[in-house]
Design a protein around this motif. Sequence first.
Motif, PDB file in Angstrom:
ATOM      1  N   ARG A  89       0.815  -1.218   0.000  1.00 16.39           N
ATOM      2  CA  ARG A  89       0.000   0.000   0.000  1.00 16.39           C
ATOM      3  C   ARG A  89       0.850   1.270   0.000  1.00 16.39           C
ATOM      4  O   ARG A  89       0.330   2.339  -0.285  1.00 16.39           O
ATOM      5  N   GLY A 128       4.965  13.504   8.481  1.00 11.59           N
ATOM      6  CA  GLY A 128       5.828  14.669   8.289  1.00 11.59           C
ATOM      7  C   GLY A 128       6.817  14.487   7.158  1.00 11.59           C
ATOM      8  O   GLY A 128       6.695  13.579   6.342  1.00 11.59           O
ATOM      9  N   THR A 159       3.688   2.224   5.868  1.00 13.93           N
ATOM     10  CA  THR A 159       3.154   3.225   4.932  1.00 13.93           C
ATOM     11  C   THR A 159       4.230   3.972   4.180  1.00 13.93           C
ATOM     12  O   THR A 159       3.927   4.723   3.277  1.00 13.93           O
ATOM     13  N   GLY A 160       5.494   3.801   4.579  1.00  6.27           N
ATOM     14  CA  GLY A 160       6.546   4.602   3.966  1.00  6.27           C
ATOM     15  C   GLY A 160       6.610   5.991   4.598  1.00  6.27           C
ATOM     16  O   GLY A 160       5.872   6.297   5.541  1.00  6.27           O
ATOM     17  N   CYS A 161       7.500   6.818   4.037  1.00  6.44           N
ATOM     18  CA  CYS A 161       7.760   8.142   4.610  1.00  6.44           C
ATOM     19  C   CYS A 161       6.766   9.182   4.105  1.00  6.44           C
ATOM     20  O   CYS A 161       5.995   8.932   3.189  1.00  6.44           O
ATOM     21  N   HIS A 162       6.851  10.355   4.708  1.00  6.77           N
ATOM     22  CA  HIS A 162       6.190  11.559   4.203  1.00  6.77           C
ATOM     23  C   HIS A 162       4.672  11.449   4.172  1.00  6.77           C
ATOM     24  O   HIS A 162       4.015  11.812   3.200  1.00  6.77           O
ATOM     25  N   GLN A 163       4.099  10.934   5.250  1.00 11.38           N
ATOM     26  CA  GLN A 163       2.645  10.786   5.303  1.00 11.38           C
ATOM     27  C   GLN A 163       2.017  11.929   6.110  1.00 11.38           C
ATOM     28  O   GLN A 163       2.586  12.375   7.095  1.00 11.38           O
ATOM     29  N   THR A 164       0.833  12.339   5.684  1.00  6.40           N
ATOM     30  CA  THR A 164       0.108  13.317   6.487  1.00  6.40           C
ATOM     31  C   THR A 164      -0.689  12.556   7.555  1.00  6.40           C
ATOM     32  O   THR A 164      -1.015  11.378   7.374  1.00  6.40           O
ATOM     33  N   PRO A 165      -1.036  13.232   8.656  1.00 10.47           N
ATOM     34  CA  PRO A 165      -1.853  12.573   9.691  1.00 10.47           C
ATOM     35  C   PRO A 165      -3.166  12.027   9.113  1.00 10.47           C
ATOM     36  O   PRO A 165      -3.616  10.945   9.506  1.00 10.47           O
ATOM     37  N   GLU A 166      -3.759  12.736   8.155  1.00  8.13           N
ATOM     38  CA  GLU A 166      -5.016  12.283   7.550  1.00  8.13           C
ATOM     39  C   GLU A 166      -4.813  10.951   6.813  1.00  8.13           C
ATOM     40  O   GLU A 166      -5.612  10.023   6.954  1.00  8.13           O
ATOM     41  N   GLN A 167      -3.737  10.883   6.038  1.00  2.58           N
ATOM     42  CA  GLN A 167      -3.459   9.639   5.294  1.00  2.58           C
ATOM     43  C   GLN A 167      -3.249   8.475   6.248  1.00  2.58           C
ATOM     44  O   GLN A 167      -3.727   7.361   6.012  1.00  2.58           O
ATOM     45  N   ILE A 168      -2.521   8.719   7.325  1.00  2.00           N
ATOM     46  CA  ILE A 168      -2.204   7.651   8.276  1.00  2.00           C
ATOM     47  C   ILE A 168      -3.484   7.141   8.932  1.00  2.00           C
ATOM     48  O   ILE A 168      -3.727   5.934   9.008  1.00  2.00           O
ATOM     49  N   ALA A 171      -6.619   7.358   7.857  1.00  2.00           N
ATOM     50  CA  ALA A 171      -7.484   6.679   6.893  1.00  2.00           C
ATOM     51  C   ALA A 171      -6.964   5.274   6.616  1.00  2.00           C
ATOM     52  O   ALA A 171      -7.721   4.298   6.597  1.00  2.00           O
ATOM     53  N   ALA A 172      -5.649   5.142   6.451  1.00  2.00           N
ATOM     54  CA  ALA A 172      -5.063   3.832   6.161  1.00  2.00           C
ATOM     55  C   ALA A 172      -5.212   2.893   7.350  1.00  2.00           C
ATOM     56  O   ALA A 172      -5.499   1.708   7.182  1.00  2.00           O
ATOM     57  N   ILE A 181      -7.556   2.704   9.475  1.00  2.00           N
ATOM     58  CA  ILE A 181      -8.923   2.190   9.537  1.00  2.00           C
ATOM     59  C   ILE A 181      -9.157   1.150   8.438  1.00  2.00           C
ATOM     60  O   ILE A 181      -9.719   0.093   8.672  1.00  2.00           O
ATOM     61  N   GLN A 182      -8.679   1.440   7.237  1.00  2.00           N
ATOM     62  CA  GLN A 182      -8.850   0.476   6.145  1.00  2.00           C
ATOM     63  C   GLN A 182      -8.162  -0.849   6.456  1.00  2.00           C
ATOM     64  O   GLN A 182      -8.612  -1.905   6.065  1.00  2.00           O
ATOM     65  N   GLU A 231       6.729  21.957  10.899  1.00  2.00           N
ATOM     66  CA  GLU A 231       8.139  21.650  10.623  1.00  2.00           C
ATOM     67  C   GLU A 231       9.032  22.885  10.506  1.00  2.00           C
ATOM     68  O   GLU A 231      10.253  22.764  10.479  1.00  2.00           O
TER      69      GLU A 231
END
Lengths: 324, 134, 560
Positions: free
Chosen positions: A95, B14, B39-48, B50-51, B53-54, C135
């Motif tokens: 993902r 971040g 999830t890898g780097c550079h994620q926003t809190p919203e993306q994290i 949502a993921a 929960i999925q 940041e």
Amino acid sequence: MVDKVKKIQSGDVRSASRLIRHIEDNVAEARSTMKDIFPLTGHSHVVGLTGPPGAGKSTLVDGLIDAFRKMGRTVGVIAVDPTSPFTGGAILGDRIRMQRHAEDPGVFVRSVATRGALGGLSRAVGDAIHIMDVMGKDVILVETVGTGQQEVDIMHYAHTVLVVLIPGMGDDIQAIKAGILEIASIFVINKAEREGSSKLRRELVTMLNMAPESAFPGGWRPPILKCDNAFEPSGFSQSVSDLALSINEHYEHLVSKSLIGNWSARKAATEFNEAIRCAILDPVLNDLMANGELDAMIGRLVNKETDPYTLAEEIATRYLKKMT
Amino acid sequence: MSEHIIRVMVAKPGLDGHDRGARVLARCFRDAGFEVIYTGCHQTPEQIAAAAIQEDVDVVGLSCLSGAHRYLFPAVVEQLRQRGADDIDVVGGGIIPDQDFQFLYDAGLKALFTPGEKLDDIVEWFRQNVKKRD
Amino acid sequence: MYFSKEVLESSSRMRQKWEDEVKKVIAKGPDQKPRWSTVSDLEIKRLYGPEDIQHMDFEQDIGYPGQFPFIRGNQPTGYRGKYWTFRMFSGMGNAKTTNERWHMLLREGQTGLSTAFDFPTLMGYDTDSPKARGECGKCGVAIDTLDDFMQLVDGIPMDQVTTSMTINPPATVLWAMYCAAAELKGIPLTKIGGTIQNDMLKEFIAQKTLMCPPDPSVKLVSDTVEFGAKHVPRWNTISISGYHIREAGATAVQELAFTLRDGMEYVEDVIRRKGLHVDAFAPRLSFFFNSHSDFFEEIAKLRAARRIWAKAMRDRYKSQDQRSWWMRFHTQTAGCSLTAQQPYNNVIRTATQALAAVLGGTQSLHTNSLDEVLCLPSDHAVQIALRTQQIIAEETGVANTIDPLAGSYFVESLTNELEEKAWEYIHKIDDMGGMVAAIEKGYPQLEIADAAYHFQKQIDAGEKIMVGINKYVSAEPSPIPLVEIDDTVEIEQIKSLEAVRRKRDDKAVKRSLEDIKNACKKGDNVMPHCIEAVKNFASVQEICDVYREVYGEYRDPGLY
């Protein structure tokens, strides 16, 4: 119970992902929920993607999500990654490549680990497909590594099967399970800018030419599509849109030639097979494991005190009264 | 037989890309028999959120080495809450000065792990604290 | 190395006697541990002797300073002509605060500047981007437009002090700002000197400051190399960096091999894409290494690096100019070796690591401050770190003579071993089709991840020691004052960015961004257009958005 199903029907991600989790964890109530789910299925176009590791399947899925969303269709993704046979754990990283869609309410991505070697994988994936179907996802993309029988079984759930290959992997075609080649609807040569792309194409054409006409139900000859470097954004998204169109065409073909029935039978057989195993074999093995008998039996086999055939007959006699 | 396997999301919110710790932990969790969604780097809190929960994870583990944890960690907790998923625990790790601990616990972080923590101790925390949910 | 038959024979005889003694002693009580190895887990023997280096050829393998293979240094005079550059990496909050820190460091005897940018700048975002929330100024200085940059270099004699900028995907933009600032101050580009890190390959491998995919990223790097070769002759347009590779968990051999192979990849790309002769640009390539805790391994690594590069330039790329054969490098002590526990111990760690860098012949050095494991360094901590270098240079006497460890059985043998192992990696990557291909396969990333995990397991098992972490642990907290960048910095920075946007000529900005876009599409050099754009106050993000649009955004495949 009905509440849960209603929520899933309304597209609620939390209820759906929790139910998938319970299926994976083999929670008994989940199985009975599936009984209510099953009759509601049949809406989605299920697309399987398989191919060797490193073929760029996740990146392709990411591109396809984009393409289908632009057509206004909702998308579910089931990304299967292997469980470590040594620790029972897994790192599910597919993902990562799809995270830009995380916040799109029209997209639901779920990672699934293969878990035990005893099977059950294709059941979990099958159930996850049903659940996403009932959520109303128009297209469900199922991504697996095409190496084992379990993955072949999973592909039986798909209307359209994409076999993803890349140039220069040596014996590309031989590396893929024969069973998967037989059910391929579309071949994708990914990373087609690489050396060896034309050679791979020629090999596929030769292989298709050698197949009897009966291998192409309804006259669908699997097209061979190329996808260019994902690092060239405009070229890549163009070839992925073409791929999405071809996927749609294949579905229309199934419908127009009344081939959905064949597909349904194949799927039903796989599904039933799994369900029977789950209903019969799992309880038997669990029973034998719980009282320590299984270990004892294995000990006897190791010491050649008996043979597996006799032992299996004994078990069948004990548990399956009707057959004797 | 029901088999509850712990599912963890390892995420880097971040802009910092120092993923050594996140990757070492992902491997360590796999070796402990957990299922890890990375999830890898550079994620926003919203993306994290949502993921998480999925994927129906039990815990979200955040790693931040840029000094922006005071903003990013509580933001993930808040995003999960807004999506009705406050039963998913959030833990954090990275370069976090002692004086920020209380602030982060007050913001809803369940545990904080800083450099020097033994991998086995972190795994043990997960085994003890991850509860089976219905 | 030449040893007479007599010497080797007597050594062999005496060695036998010594080995017998060792056996006797061990029979009475074993060694403290069965296996002794470097921090990178390279096994080390109990003793080294003439037989360990008898196959060395003095002329080919050692030689003299200023002569091939340069293992003993590039300069014939060593540190007597000039010590290494004392260059402390610094940047915090906004441009004004950082400018004040720079003036303080110059007053304290620092001889070169080095810029730390904050994450939004490093990633090519403006402070008001939603991705930049929280940041701003946290781990370096926030730069959005030339307006900030002019404040940063206020009062800095740009024609006298060299400045290094740790900047990668937006390197073209920040370097353009430096060039524009010099021009506005009336200093010609031929007079400015410094370094941009501009090493994208190690970002894909290790540090993950990512923007565009590998191929166009390398294209932008080649643009700067070409522009520098033609217009800014005193500038080092790439600092090919092993530092971050090591920090990500690599071993010393991996740091050496991946860094040098990255360097070769850039050389090959500039030759291929720009059609320049190797000697037209190679003298301006510079390197950047980590100095970790294993004293001799680091010294051997730095010596081996010089020899590998000289061989590669002379033999692989047929360079004729000795200046191309020189590996010039900056070193930083290992951030990952520092501990938040008992933080004053970090002063000692940094001192021994700095000593190794000097004995390895570094030309420039940053010494970490004791508090850098927790926050941006305080004035006091930076001063101790700078003094550490000054003490090494002027009190210890290690700079009196060149490459004092040459000829040591152990150091020469370890240097050879690291070089051999590095070449194995380099050839393996050659076989994969080069570094870009290897990165796309995830090869170096996975090698490093394996090493990092292995090290952590060794720490947990007590096989490797970190004082204060898994041995000599103290229950007593030892608090130190921490520098905090408060959130008003972000608010103020956004305000000043908005003010710049209001006062600038929007048409000129749009036009110059369009020029950059066309250059990208045509494959022309973007540098002249970038300088124009920053002079029109185009922001870092506005220019980087053009790159993202034309070249696409790279997403880390997240291999584990």
